[in-house]
Every structure is written in structure tokens, then in C-alpha cells.
Design an enzyme around this catalytic site. Structure first.
Site, short mmCIF file in Angstrom:
data_model
loop_
_atom_site.label_atom_id
_atom_site.label_comp_id
_atom_site.label_asym_id
_atom_site.label_seq_id
_atom_site.Cartn_x
_atom_site.Cartn_y
_atom_site.Cartn_z
CB THR A 77 43.38 26.51 5.43
OG1 THR A 77 42.81 27.77 5.07
CG2 THR A 77 43.89 26.58 6.85
CG HIS A 103 44.99 17.00 23.20
ND1 HIS A 103 45.89 15.95 23.09
CD2 HIS A 103 45.56 17.86 24.09
CE1 HIS A 103 46.92 16.16 23.88
NE2 HIS A 103 46.75 17.31 24.50
#
Length: 400
Positions: free
Chosen positions: A318, A371
């Protein structure tokens, strides 16, 4: 009578909202001419006339939700508007009406040709909608049209108007299907993924020099301009190959590693953010990637992207820099495990290897990651690889 029905909307999409009727009762239509626009949680699509005829009945109004197969209205095939249009009450003739100027009759009204947000802009600035050049489909006025009109100073040439009652200070507008799904998916990403962002900065000088040197030859050969996005995509794919967890996703208690690279490119549209996917981008040339991006951008703004074109991505890029963003933390496009945020290029004083200080064109990069599947070492190292490839584009050619 022939029924106008909601067509199949695509995989996993069961309902849509009637966004806008492009025709009214009594209007004649040609075969394949758009009749009504439907908005789903992914795209805006048009329902076309099955044959020549006349719209006899509109059964579902704008803003209502409909399911696949629902009846939107009825039309009479082969009819002529004057012969088959529903009878309308004849208004008494007035001399004043006969004297109305053609421009007044044809001028688009703010209500018919704009979204609620644009109508508010027009009202807040005391503008005459009929004087604003419209670039949208069927003469619709967009936010950009209003901004250009204001910037041009044309609005100041009009005579001052007296202060008027501004009406309600709040306006309630029902969220579109697309906006609803954007809100839901962004919140899901925050609630589901263990999301973290790592940052770095890149000296864009080498990429800018490369582009300046070859842009004319590139455009002459391929018929498309050389932008930064194709270079970023190639650099990102190189990093994803070295750190495959960022191109993977979690399904249940399994990690699914993708040996293909479908790169989503976020595109802002008047309806909201959409992310069309460049499939197998690793197998495409930079010219092919640039052409695909231009095509996606145009069709995204026109609401012409298909469902398939916005699914199956493995990683997203983006570019908030086009709006002036200097630094941000992009939110994951679930179920993907990584997203790269590009930002504005800004000249900053940098200490070079020889100790000198130079003003360099710098860009902050941000990579958000899940994560749960991506360790900090992989996230940081992959972003460093992207930085290295951009600061030394020869790495892309040599794959090092």
C-alpha cells in the site's frame, strides 16, 4: 413482462445493496445497456438490459439490500417508450415552463448526480452544482470535481450569496456494503493477528536515477510508463522468496506456505479501499506489472473490478505516500501475514559512507506482520532486503 433480477454476485457473496438506478420507469433501454448499479462487499457491478425495451416497474429502491435472484423490477421487451410507458398525470401547462432555457432543464441536480458526501461539500461552499464540470459516469459529480472547481477559483466569480440556514449540523448516511466489509475486516485483523510493525528507510536516489535514465526508452518499447511500484514489487518478491513465512498464512493449526506470489496493490476509490491482486507477479516483467497496475487503477475507480481479481492475494503493498503520508503502520489484509507500506519521498540530510552530509530523497518503509507466524528476525531482515534491492537495483537483476 421480463423480470430484472439480481445476478450471481460471485463466490461467497450472497447479497448486495441497490446503489443507484441508472434508468427510471418509462425509460427506453437498449440491449446490454446498464439499468441499475449494485454494490457488494467487494465491488460495484451493473445489471444490464437483456434486450431492447422499456422499464415498466422499479420494485426495489436505492439503499435496499437484495439477495441473489431477487426481482429488482420489470421491463417490456421490444416496447417503445412512448407507447408503453406507465401513464403519468399530465401537469397543467405554464407559460413560464415553456420559456425555460434548455440549459436549465438539462442541468444535473446535486441530489441526482452526487453522493451524500459530495452534496455536503457543495452545500458547505454555497456552490451551484449545475456549474461544476462533472467527470463521473452519466454526468455524476465527484469529490475531485468539486475540489478542482474550488481550486480553479470559478466559484469566486459568482455573486456573493446571503447567509442561509445551514440546516442540520449532522448527516446520517448508511454505510455502503464495501465500507462495512472494510470496517469488519480491519477489526478482525486487529483482533485475530498478533500484529506488529517494523520500520526502515530507503534512499530512493538509485531508483529515481534508474527511472530517469530509462523511462523514455521503456515507454517507447512497452507503451507504458515506468513507475516505482513495479520495482517495489520485484524487490518485495525477492525478499519473500528468502523469508517464506511472510508469504504464508495460518489455517487452523497449520502453516500454509505459498510457493507463488500474488501481490495485492491497495487502490483508493471514491467508494473505499480495494485491493486487486497481481497474480504470479514473479513471472511477470516490469512492463507487464506496470500495465496491470494502470488497468486495475482505472477499473477500480469505475467499479469494474471482478470478484476474482480481488481474491487470492499472498502479500499486499500500500502506498500512503501518494496522499502525503510520511509514516504509518499498515493493517494486515487477512489472512495474509505481511503488508508493506510505502510513504512520501522527502529530502533529508544523511551522513554518507565517506562521512559527508548530503540531502538525499528518503522514504520510510513500514512492514506490518503477524507475529504468530513471522518472527522479528524474519520481518526485520526481509525489510532490509527490500531496502538493499532498492538502493542497489542491480541486485534485482543478479538475484542477490
Amino acid at each position: 413482462m421480463t423480470q430484472i433480477v439480481v445476478p450471481t454476485l460471485g463466490e461467497s457473496v450472497a447479497e448486495a445493496t441497490v446503489a443507484q438506478w441508472l434508468k427510471k420507469e418509462g425509460d427506453a433501454v437498449k440491449a446490454d445497456e446498464p439499468i441499475v448499479e449494485l454494490e457488494t462487499d467487494k465491488v460495484t457491478l451493473e445489471v444490464n438490459a437483456p434486450a431492447d425495451g422499456v422499464i415498466m416497474k422499479i420494485a426495489v429502491g436505492e439503499g435496499n439490500t437484495v439477495e441473489v435472484g431477487a426481482i429488482l423490477g420489470e421491463m417490456e421487451i421490444g416496447a417503445v417508450a412512448n407507447d408503453s410507458a406507465p401513464a403519468k398525470k399530465e401537469e397543467p401547462k405554464k407559460e413560464a415552463a415553456a420559456a425555460a432555457a434548455p440549459s436549465q432543464v438539462a442541468a444535473p441536480s446535486a441530489d441526482a448526480k452526487t453522493s451524500p458526501a459530495v452534496r455536503k461539500m457543495i452545500a458547505d461552499n454555497n456552490l451551484d452544482a449545475s456549474k461544476i464540470p462533472a467527470s463521473g459516469k452519466d454526468g455524476r459529480i465527484s469529490k475531485e470535481d468539486v475540489e478542482k472547481f474550488l481550486a480553479s477559483g470559478a466559484s469566486k466569480s459568482a455573486a456573493p450569496v446571503a447567509a442561509v440556514d445551514q440546516g442540520p449540523r449532522e448527516e446520517r448516511v448508511k454505510m455502503s456494503k464495501l465500507r462495512q466489509v472494510i470496517a469488519r475486516r480491519l477489526k478482525e485483523a486487529q483482533n485475530t493477528a498478533a500484529m506488529l510493525t517494523t520500520f526502515n528507510e530507503v534512499d530512493m536516489g538509485p531508483v529515481m536515477d534508474l527511472r530517469n535514465e530509462y523511462k523514455d526508452a521503456f515507454e517507447k518499447k512497452h507503451g507504458i510508463k515506468l513507475g516505482f511500484m513495479s520495482i517495489f514489487i520485484k524487490a518485495t518478491i525477492q525478499a519473500l522468496k528468502e523469508f517464506p513465512a511472510i508469504n504464508a498464512e495460518i489455517q487452523g493449526d497449520e502453516l500454509v506456505y505459498k510457493n507463488y506470489y500474488n501481490i495485492g496493490v491497495a487502490v483508493s476509490t471514491p467508494q473505499g479501499l480495494v485491493v486487486p491482486v497481481i497474480r504470479d507477479a514473479d513471472k511477470m516483467s516490469m512492463a507487464e506489472i506496470e500495465a496491470k497496475i494502470v488497468d486495475f487503477g482505472k477499473r477500480a475507480r469505475d467499479g469494474k473490478l471482478s470478484m476474482d481479481e480481488m481474491s487470492g492475494g499472498t502479500y499486499t503493498i500500500t502506498n500512503g505516500g501518494v496522499f502525503g503520508s510520511l509514516l504509518s503502520t499498515p493493517i494486515l489484509n487477512t489472512p495474509q501475514s505481511g503488508i508493506l507500506g510505502m510513504h512520501s519521498i522527502q529530502k533529508r540530510p544523511m551522513v554518507m559512507k565517506d562521512g559527508s552530509i548530503q540531502a538525499r530523497p528518503m522514504m520510510y518503509l513500514a512492514q506490518s506482520y503477524d507475529h504468530r507466524i513471522v518472527d522479528g528476525r524474519e520481518a526485520v531482515s526481509s525489510l532490509v532486503r527490500i531496502k538493499q534491492a532498492l538502493e542497489d537495483p542491480a541486485r534485482l537483476l543478479l538475484d542477490v
